[in-house]
Each structure stands twice: as C-alpha cells, then as structure tokens.
Motif scaffolding. Structure first.
Motif, PDB file in Angstrom:
ATOM      1  N   CYS A   1     -31.037  14.506  15.285  1.00 10.92           N
ATOM      2  CA  CYS A   1     -30.367  13.584  16.200  1.00 10.92           C
ATOM      3  C   CYS A   1     -31.164  12.271  16.219  1.00 10.92           C
ATOM      4  CB  CYS A   1     -30.258  14.182  17.598  1.00 10.92           C
ATOM      5  SG  CYS A   1     -31.822  14.334  18.505  1.00 10.92           S
ATOM      6  N   GLY A   2     -30.576  11.240  16.806  1.00  9.76           N
ATOM      7  CA  GLY A   2     -31.241   9.933  16.847  1.00  9.76           C
ATOM      8  C   GLY A   2     -32.619   9.981  17.489  1.00  9.76           C
ATOM      9  N   ALA A   3     -32.723  10.672  18.629  1.00 10.87           N
ATOM     10  CA  ALA A   3     -34.024  10.788  19.302  1.00 10.87           C
ATOM     11  C   ALA A   3     -35.008  11.574  18.438  1.00 10.87           C
ATOM     12  CB  ALA A   3     -33.861  11.457  20.669  1.00 10.87           C
TER      13      ALA A   3
ATOM     14  N   TYR B   1     -54.795  21.971  30.915  1.00  9.82           N
ATOM     15  CA  TYR B   1     -54.821  22.283  29.484  1.00  9.82           C
ATOM     16  C   TYR B   1     -54.726  21.020  28.648  1.00  9.82           C
ATOM     17  CZ  TYR B   1     -53.811  27.144  30.671  1.00  9.82           C
ATOM     18  OH  TYR B   1     -53.875  28.422  31.182  1.00  9.82           O
ATOM     19  N   ASN B   2     -55.410  21.022  27.522  1.00 13.15           N
ATOM     20  CA  ASN B   2     -55.120  20.062  26.465  1.00 13.15           C
ATOM     21  C   ASN B   2     -53.932  20.636  25.715  1.00 13.15           C
ATOM     22  OD1 ASN B   2     -57.232  18.180  26.885  1.00 13.15           O
ATOM     23  ND2 ASN B   2     -58.653  19.647  25.983  1.00 13.15           N
ATOM     24  N   VAL B   3     -53.053  19.780  25.225  1.00 17.17           N
ATOM     25  CA  VAL B   3     -51.843  20.235  24.552  1.00 17.17           C
ATOM     26  C   VAL B   3     -51.777  19.624  23.164  1.00 17.17           C
ATOM     27  CG1 VAL B   3     -49.317  20.343  24.643  1.00 17.17           C
ATOM     28  CG2 VAL B   3     -50.646  20.396  26.778  1.00 17.17           C
ATOM     29  N   VAL B   4     -51.581  20.477  22.168  1.00 18.61           N
ATOM     30  CA  VAL B   4     -51.386  20.034  20.794  1.00 18.61           C
ATOM     31  C   VAL B   4     -49.991  20.477  20.373  1.00 18.61           C
ATOM     32  CG1 VAL B   4     -52.106  20.337  18.393  1.00 18.61           C
ATOM     33  CG2 VAL B   4     -53.827  20.143  20.201  1.00 18.61           C
ATOM     34  N   ARG B   5     -49.177  19.511  19.978  1.00 14.80           N
ATOM     35  CA  ARG B   5     -47.839  19.802  19.472  1.00 14.80           C
ATOM     36  C   ARG B   5     -47.868  19.574  17.960  1.00 14.80           C
ATOM     37  NH1 ARG B   5     -44.889  20.535  24.090  1.00 14.80           N
ATOM     38  NH2 ARG B   5     -43.110  21.249  22.872  1.00 14.80           N
ATOM     39  N   ILE B   6     -47.457  20.580  17.200  1.00 16.46           N
ATOM     40  CA  ILE B   6     -47.461  20.476  15.737  1.00 16.46           C
ATOM     41  C   ILE B   6     -46.013  20.366  15.267  1.00 16.46           C
ATOM     42  CG2 ILE B   6     -48.154  21.532  13.562  1.00 16.46           C
ATOM     43  CD1 ILE B   6     -50.207  23.193  15.182  1.00 16.46           C
ATOM     44  N   PRO B   7     -45.612  19.207  14.739  1.00 11.06           N
ATOM     45  CA  PRO B   7     -44.259  19.043  14.220  1.00 11.06           C
ATOM     46  C   PRO B   7     -44.042  19.909  12.967  1.00 11.06           C
ATOM     47  CG  PRO B   7     -45.339  16.912  14.545  1.00 11.06           C
ATOM     48  CD  PRO B   7     -46.387  17.965  14.682  1.00 11.06           C
ATOM     49  N   TYR B   8     -42.828  20.413  12.797  1.00 12.40           N
ATOM     50  CA  TYR B   8     -42.533  21.291  11.661  1.00 12.40           C
ATOM     51  C   TYR B   8     -42.789  20.639  10.308  1.00 12.40           C
ATOM     52  CZ  TYR B   8     -38.084  18.898  10.673  1.00 12.40           C
ATOM     53  OH  TYR B   8     -37.129  17.979  10.338  1.00 12.40           O
TER      54      TYR B   8
ATOM     55  N   PHE C   1     -34.110   6.348   7.212  1.00 15.99           N
ATOM     56  CA  PHE C   1     -34.453   6.422   8.638  1.00 15.99           C
ATOM     57  C   PHE C   1     -35.964   6.359   8.862  1.00 15.99           C
ATOM     58  CE2 PHE C   1     -30.426   9.128   9.020  1.00 15.99           C
ATOM     59  CZ  PHE C   1     -29.648   8.039   9.350  1.00 15.99           C
ATOM     60  N   LEU C   2     -36.745   6.739   7.855  1.00 19.40           N
ATOM     61  CA  LEU C   2     -38.208   6.739   7.991  1.00 19.40           C
ATOM     62  C   LEU C   2     -38.844   5.445   7.514  1.00 19.40           C
ATOM     63  CD1 LEU C   2     -39.056  10.383   6.838  1.00 19.40           C
ATOM     64  CD2 LEU C   2     -38.849   9.502   9.171  1.00 19.40           C
ATOM     65  N   GLU C   3     -38.058   4.573   6.901  1.00 17.36           N
ATOM     66  CA  GLU C   3     -38.622   3.321   6.370  1.00 17.36           C
ATOM     67  C   GLU C   3     -38.764   2.272   7.441  1.00 17.36           C
ATOM     68  OE1 GLU C   3     -35.804   2.862   3.110  1.00 17.36           O
ATOM     69  OE2 GLU C   3     -37.406   3.493   1.755  1.00 17.36           O
TER      70      GLU C   3
ATOM     71  N   ARG D   1     -42.322   8.366  14.634  1.00 14.25           N
ATOM     72  CA  ARG D   1     -43.579   8.126  15.383  1.00 14.25           C
ATOM     73  C   ARG D   1     -44.668   9.102  14.967  1.00 14.25           C
ATOM     74  NH1 ARG D   1     -40.164   7.872  19.695  1.00 14.25           N
ATOM     75  NH2 ARG D   1     -40.765   9.962  20.369  1.00 14.25           N
ATOM     76  N   GLU D   2     -44.309  10.371  14.842  1.00  8.89           N
ATOM     77  CA  GLU D   2     -45.307  11.398  14.525  1.00  8.89           C
ATOM     78  C   GLU D   2     -45.794  11.275  13.088  1.00  8.89           C
ATOM     79  OE1 GLU D   2     -43.124  14.802  15.894  1.00  8.89           O
ATOM     80  OE2 GLU D   2     -43.909  14.571  17.923  1.00  8.89           O
ATOM     81  N   PHE D   3     -44.903  10.958  12.156  1.00  6.44           N
ATOM     82  CA  PHE D   3     -45.319  10.788  10.765  1.00  6.44           C
ATOM     83  C   PHE D   3     -46.300   9.629  10.618  1.00  6.44           C
ATOM     84  CE2 PHE D   3     -42.071  13.030   7.877  1.00  6.44           C
ATOM     85  CZ  PHE D   3     -43.041  13.758   7.236  1.00  6.44           C
ATOM     86  N   GLN D   4     -46.193   8.603  11.446  1.00  7.42           N
ATOM     87  CA  GLN D   4     -47.098   7.452  11.348  1.00  7.42           C
ATOM     88  C   GLN D   4     -48.552   7.854  11.579  1.00  7.42           C
ATOM     89  OE1 GLN D   4     -45.320   4.611  14.028  1.00  7.42           O
ATOM     90  NE2 GLN D   4     -43.821   3.975  12.503  1.00  7.42           N
ATOM     91  N   LYS D   5     -48.775   8.957  12.265  1.00  7.98           N
ATOM     92  CA  LYS D   5     -50.130   9.452  12.503  1.00  7.98           C
ATOM     93  C   LYS D   5     -50.714  10.131  11.266  1.00  7.98           C
ATOM     94  CE  LYS D   5     -48.771  10.530  17.229  1.00  7.98           C
ATOM     95  NZ  LYS D   5     -48.500  11.663  18.137  1.00  7.98           N
ATOM     96  N   TYR D   6     -49.857  10.469  10.301  1.00  5.92           N
ATOM     97  CA  TYR D   6     -50.267  11.219   9.108  1.00  5.92           C
ATOM     98  C   TYR D   6     -49.740  10.494   7.870  1.00  5.92           C
ATOM     99  CZ  TYR D   6     -50.746  14.526  12.887  1.00  5.92           C
ATOM    100  OH  TYR D   6     -51.087  15.115  14.070  1.00  5.92           O
ATOM    101  N   PRO D   7     -50.309   9.330   7.546  1.00  7.30           N
ATOM    102  CA  PRO D   7     -49.758   8.511   6.462  1.00  7.30           C
ATOM    103  C   PRO D   7     -49.712   9.207   5.107  1.00  7.30           C
ATOM    104  CG  PRO D   7     -51.861   7.625   7.246  1.00  7.30           C
ATOM    105  CD  PRO D   7     -51.476   8.726   8.174  1.00  7.30           C
TER     106      PRO D   7
END
Length: 188
Positions: free
Chosen positions: A148-150, A100-107, A186-188, A157-163
């Motif tokens: 949490c930290g992780a 399978y190809n897997v697509v994970r969609i962050p909330y 934390f996002l800066e 990391r995921e937000f960097q894909k969607y500037p």
C-alpha cells in the motif's frame, strides 16, 4: 559455497516450512538462530507471549527481560495495510512506556553483519547473511508493487538506513525488467 545464514523468518519452524528459495537456492533461518549468535549470553527469549500485568494483550515476537528488549519481525502484511502500520507505531510506543527498547526488523532487511550492528549495536565476528543477495523479487510477490502507499513510504524510509541492501535490491528489481510487478520506481 553454501551460505550458512538464510533469509530471515520469525521462527525456526517458519523457516523449515518455507524450505529453500527457488530462485537463489538459499534456505531460511529462524530469528531465534540469529539471536543465539547476536546475544550469546541471553537465554530468556520469550516468543509470542503477552507481557504479564501490562494492561494490554500485545504479543511481541521476541522479548528478553534480561536485555529489556522487544524484537518484532515485520513481514509483508506490515506493509500492505495502513492499519497494521499504525498498530506497529502504537505498539512500539507502548513497549517503550514499559521500559523496553524495541527493534523492528523489516522483511526485506536481512541480518548482515552491518545490519546487526545497526539494529542491535552489536558486532558479530563471524560472517552472517551475505549482503550481496537480494531479498525482493517478483516471484515472491514481495516488491514495492504489492504494498500500500503507506507501506511503500515505510519501506523507502527503512531501506535508506541500509544503503548496501537497497543497492542490491534495486539492481535485482531493475534486472527483472518489469516496472509493473517490481514497483522499483517507488524506491527511487
């Protein structure tokens, strides 16, 4: 103007239970409604059922045998507990071994036209979710401060894909003027 496409929820039922967002007045939209537009010729979506004969009891959010695709909607618990983050990695790798190809969609990522193209490699001609609407806020307790930290590292990391979505959310969090509850730094 009323927006047709609302904040993403895993199912239409989840979207209906959630109702309107109090801050934006925007409704929620179930993932199956988005999938019907993104994959108009795919009608074999299976929701939350174990993959037969695979030796594991994982239940992907959505699976299509026609597309050989698994879609997981990763809600807040996938960012607040490092064990959940590790399980997501393990499940993704396992699904891939099954072909399978897997697509994970962050909330925090909404299905804008750009996000759809990036996630699914498909162009949708009609306007989808408005990319100028932020998805994070103190009232929803869905900001980096609650992760949490992780989870913060994963979000970053995921937000960097969607500037575009990162920019809109950073602006909204900064307007809240409460670093303690937004965790915007934390996002800066």
């Amino acid at each position: 103007m009323t927006e047709k496409w609302g904040f993403l929820r895993e199912t239409k039922e989840d979207a209906q239970r959630a109702g309107l967002d109090k801050d934006t007045g925007l409704h929620r939209t179930g993932l199956e409604e988005y999938l019907a537009v993104i994959f108009p010729n795919t009608h074999d979506w299976i929701h939350n059922q174990i993959i037969p004969d695979c030796g594991r009891r994982f239940r992907p959010d959505y699976r299509s045998e026609r597309e050989k695709l698994i879609i997981e909607f990763d809600g807040i618990p996938h960012y607040t507990n490092p064990e959940n983050i590790q399980k997501d990695i393990e499940k993704t790798e396992f699904y891939k071994t099954l072909g399978y190809n897997v697509v994970r969609i962050p909330y925090f990522i909404q299905l804008t036209n750009k996000a759809i193209e990036q996630l699914f490699g498909r162009t949708v001609e009609i306007p989808m979710f408005n990319e100028n609407i932020p998805s994070l806020g103190i009232k929803g307790k869905n900001t980096p401060a609650y992760l949490c930290g992780a989870g913060i590292q994963r979000m970053k990391r995921e937000f960097q894909k969607y500037p575009e979505q990162l920019r809109v959310n950073m602006e909204a969090l900064k307007k809240e003027n409460n670093e303690f509850l937004t965790g915007v730094s934390f996002l800066e």
